[in-house]
Scaffold this motif. Structure first.
Motif, PDB file in Angstrom:
ATOM      1  N   SER A   1       0.827  -1.213   0.000  1.00 29.48           N
ATOM      2  CA  SER A   1       0.000   0.000   0.000  1.00 29.48           C
ATOM      3  C   SER A   1       0.858   1.258   0.000  1.00 29.48           C
ATOM      4  N   THR A   2       2.003   1.199   0.676  1.00 32.78           N
ATOM      5  CA  THR A   2       2.917   2.338   0.715  1.00 32.78           C
ATOM      6  C   THR A   2       3.491   2.609  -0.671  1.00 32.78           C
ATOM      7  N   ILE A   3       3.919   1.546  -1.343  1.00 33.65           N
ATOM      8  CA  ILE A   3       4.448   1.671  -2.701  1.00 33.65           C
ATOM      9  C   ILE A   3       3.359   2.180  -3.644  1.00 33.65           C
ATOM     10  N   ARG A   4       2.165   1.609  -3.513  1.00 33.83           N
ATOM     11  CA  ARG A   4       1.049   1.961  -4.406  1.00 33.83           C
ATOM     12  C   ARG A   4       0.653   3.428  -4.240  1.00 33.83           C
ATOM     13  N   ASP A   5       0.568   3.906  -3.005  1.00 37.20           N
ATOM     14  CA  ASP A   5       0.164   5.290  -2.763  1.00 37.20           C
ATOM     15  C   ASP A   5       1.187   6.278  -3.327  1.00 37.20           C
ATOM     16  N   TYR A   6       2.462   5.999  -3.082  1.00 34.25           N
ATOM     17  CA  TYR A   6       3.514   6.890  -3.585  1.00 34.25           C
ATOM     18  C   TYR A   6       3.550   6.864  -5.107  1.00 34.25           C
ATOM     19  N   ARG A   7       3.418   5.663  -5.672  1.00 37.00           N
ATOM     20  CA  ARG A   7       3.402   5.530  -7.121  1.00 37.00           C
ATOM     21  C   ARG A   7       2.272   6.342  -7.724  1.00 37.00           C
ATOM     22  N   SER A   8       1.090   6.306  -7.114  1.00 42.26           N
ATOM     23  CA  SER A   8      -0.065   7.035  -7.633  1.00 42.26           C
ATOM     24  C   SER A   8       0.223   8.531  -7.706  1.00 42.26           C
ATOM     25  N   GLU A   9       0.857   9.056  -6.662  1.00 41.83           N
ATOM     26  CA  GLU A   9       1.143  10.498  -6.649  1.00 41.83           C
ATOM     27  C   GLU A   9       2.253  10.865  -7.626  1.00 41.83           C
ATOM     28  N   ILE A  10       3.300  10.047  -7.680  1.00 37.35           N
ATOM     29  CA  ILE A  10       4.389  10.335  -8.619  1.00 37.35           C
ATOM     30  C   ILE A  10       3.902  10.214 -10.050  1.00 37.35           C
ATOM     31  N   ARG A  11       3.071   9.220 -10.318  1.00 37.68           N
ATOM     32  CA  ARG A  11       2.526   9.053 -11.663  1.00 37.68           C
ATOM     33  C   ARG A  11       1.713  10.280 -12.068  1.00 37.68           C
ATOM     34  N   LYS A  12       0.888  10.772 -11.147  1.00 39.54           N
ATOM     35  CA  LYS A  12       0.075  11.952 -11.426  1.00 39.54           C
ATOM     36  C   LYS A  12       0.967  13.160 -11.722  1.00 39.54           C
ATOM     37  N   GLN A  13       1.970  13.376 -10.882  1.00 40.05           N
ATOM     38  CA  GLN A  13       2.869  14.506 -11.077  1.00 40.05           C
ATOM     39  C   GLN A  13       3.660  14.366 -12.380  1.00 40.05           C
ATOM     40  N   ALA A  14       4.072  13.145 -12.704  1.00 39.87           N
ATOM     41  CA  ALA A  14       4.858  12.917 -13.924  1.00 39.87           C
ATOM     42  C   ALA A  14       4.011  13.176 -15.169  1.00 39.87           C
ATOM     43  N   LEU A  15       2.795  12.646 -15.180  1.00 40.86           N
ATOM     44  CA  LEU A  15       1.931  12.806 -16.354  1.00 40.86           C
ATOM     45  C   LEU A  15       1.553  14.267 -16.565  1.00 40.86           C
ATOM     46  N   GLU A  16       1.389  15.017 -15.477  1.00 33.73           N
ATOM     47  CA  GLU A  16       1.081  16.442 -15.603  1.00 33.73           C
ATOM     48  C   GLU A  16       2.195  17.192 -16.334  1.00 33.73           C
ATOM     49  N   ARG A  17       3.411  16.665 -16.234  1.00 30.87           N
ATOM     50  CA  ARG A  17       4.554  17.307 -16.877  1.00 30.87           C
ATOM     51  C   ARG A  17       4.888  16.678 -18.236  1.00 30.87           C
ATOM     52  N   GLY A  18       4.050  15.749 -18.670  1.00 30.44           N
ATOM     53  CA  GLY A  18       4.258  15.125 -19.968  1.00 30.44           C
ATOM     54  C   GLY A  18       5.284  14.015 -19.968  1.00 30.44           C
ATOM     55  N   PHE A  19       5.637  13.503 -18.765  1.00 33.08           N
ATOM     56  CA  PHE A  19       6.611  12.419 -18.681  1.00 33.08           C
ATOM     57  C   PHE A  19       5.912  11.070 -18.815  1.00 33.08           C
ATOM     58  N   GLN A  20       6.636  10.084 -19.298  1.00 29.47           N
ATOM     59  CA  GLN A  20       6.179   8.703 -19.277  1.00 29.47           C
ATOM     60  C   GLN A  20       6.697   8.045 -18.002  1.00 29.47           C
ATOM     61  N   ILE A  21       5.946   7.076 -17.474  1.00 31.06           N
ATOM     62  CA  ILE A  21       6.396   6.367 -16.269  1.00 31.06           C
ATOM     63  C   ILE A  21       6.057   4.889 -16.411  1.00 31.06           C
ATOM     64  N   THR A  22       7.034   4.053 -16.119  1.00 26.60           N
ATOM     65  CA  THR A  22       6.889   2.606 -16.227  1.00 26.60           C
ATOM     66  C   THR A  22       7.313   1.966 -14.916  1.00 26.60           C
ATOM     67  N   ASP A  23       6.531   1.013 -14.432  1.00 25.00           N
ATOM     68  CA  ASP A  23       6.899   0.285 -13.221  1.00 25.00           C
ATOM     69  C   ASP A  23       8.009  -0.707 -13.542  1.00 25.00           C
ATOM     70  N   LEU A  24       8.996  -0.771 -12.677  1.00 20.98           N
ATOM     71  CA  LEU A  24      10.059  -1.747 -12.853  1.00 20.98           C
ATOM     72  C   LEU A  24       9.494  -3.169 -12.819  1.00 20.98           C
ATOM     73  N   SER A  25       8.458  -3.383 -12.009  1.00 19.23           N
ATOM     74  CA  SER A  25       7.831  -4.711 -11.927  1.00 19.23           C
ATOM     75  C   SER A  25       7.250  -5.127 -13.275  1.00 19.23           C
ATOM     76  N   GLN A  26       6.778  -4.174 -14.047  1.00 20.81           N
ATOM     77  CA  GLN A  26       6.252  -4.477 -15.378  1.00 20.81           C
ATOM     78  C   GLN A  26       7.370  -4.996 -16.288  1.00 20.81           C
ATOM     79  N   LEU A  27       8.534  -4.390 -16.175  1.00 18.28           N
ATOM     80  CA  LEU A  27       9.676  -4.861 -16.962  1.00 18.28           C
ATOM     81  C   LEU A  27      10.101  -6.250 -16.511  1.00 18.28           C
ATOM     82  N   TYR A  28      10.052  -6.493 -15.198  1.00 22.94           N
ATOM     83  CA  TYR A  28      10.436  -7.812 -14.677  1.00 22.94           C
ATOM     84  C   TYR A  28       9.544  -8.905 -15.256  1.00 22.94           C
ATOM     85  N   ARG A  29       8.270  -8.605 -15.395  1.00 25.18           N
ATOM     86  CA  ARG A  29       7.340  -9.605 -15.942  1.00 25.18           C
ATOM     87  C   ARG A  29       7.665  -9.905 -17.404  1.00 25.18           C
ATOM     88  N   MET A  30       8.207  -8.930 -18.109  1.00 23.91           N
ATOM     89  CA  MET A  30       8.645  -9.161 -19.490  1.00 23.91           C
ATOM     90  C   MET A  30       9.935  -9.978 -19.512  1.00 23.91           C
TER      91      MET A  30
END
Length: 268
Positions: free
Chosen positions: A106-135
């Protein structure tokens, strides 16, 4: 008269190494110029990529002024580059690293949600490292299981590297010992002061994991031709992707700490 790709690339390199952000000299500086020049010549966006921490050490569920200041400085750099040639910013959110340190999901998820929001507002892309691990490890039941495999597979390489590179070993062990609350999952115990053997074990596991990531990121480096940015110390370069890398201050000139490990600074 049209500006050449070489001239544009030199201006971009100057921006990436201006005094406001430059903490240390870039890794593979000559390749940095060549990579940007070829990107401009091929009419592809310049890709700035960097890892972002998976949780906050201070008030772990929320982003704060330090995160915003770092993202704003990154946006300023991207905008300056974008005035010369199109640019993309790619953040890799290091949720796997935090999960392996037993940070609650929950701690990771909450922080990720806020960073994702801030990143997208600035036009940045964001990818979870866990998503890459699954690949990278599609047969693993979870990213943590994949990480455990990576650590086991690269432990010997990490041990040898840390024996040969005292600066790297010292840097990793110092970082591990400074954690306010260190969770030693292999002992099942919590420590306010980290025992020396736990520090060494943590540093070794981290080095092994980053070596695995370095290997699996080779295709990304070769195909996307990114320029990496890092807030850490250049002593860590042996376990980071082997690509042109700029070493930056995080929130302002002179601030070398990563925003996720800085003291609390709440948003207004």
């Amino acid at each position: 008269m049209l500006e050449t790709s070489t001239a544009k690339a030199r201006r971009v390199v100057q921006i990436l190494n201006r005094a406001e952000v430059r903490r240390n000299p870039p890794y593979r500086r000559d390749d940095l110029l060549k990579r940007i020049e070829s990107t401009i010549r091929e009419d592809r966006p310049i890709l700035l990529a960097g890892f972002w921490g998976g949780h906050k050490e201070a008030h772990p569920h929320e982003a704060d002024r330090n995160d915003v200041a770092a993202l704003d400085l990154l946006k300023k750099t991207a905008d300056l580059v974008g005035a010369i040639h199109p640019v993309q910013v790619q953040l890799i959110f290091s949720d796997v690293h935090s999960a392996l340190n037993s940070v609650p999901p929950s701690t990771i998820r909450d922080y990720r949600s806020e960073i994702r929001k801030q990143a997208l507002e600035r036009g940045f892309q964001i990818t979870d490292l866990s998503q890459l691990y699954r690949m990278w490890q599609p047969k693993s039941r979870s990213s943590q299981q994949a990480a455990t495999c990576f650590i086991r597979e690269h432990r010997n390489q990490a041990e040898e590297l840390m024996r040969q590179d005292v600066s790297l070993s010292t840097r990793l062990e110092t970082a591990a010992s400074r954690r306010k609350l260190f969770v030693v999952h292999w002992l099942g115990a919590h420590f306010e002061t980290v025992p020396a053997h736990a520090v060494a074990h943590s540093a070794l596991e981290y080095a092994a994991l980053r070596l695995a990531e370095k290997k699996h990121l080779v295709h990304f480096v070769q195909s996307q031709k990114p320029v990496f940015f890092a807030y850490g110390h250049p002593d860590l370069q042996p376990i980071l992707p082997d690509a042109p890398t700029v070493y930056w201050y995080s929130t302002r000139k002179g601030q070398g700490e990563t925003p996720w490990f800085m003291a609390p600074a709440k948003l207004d």
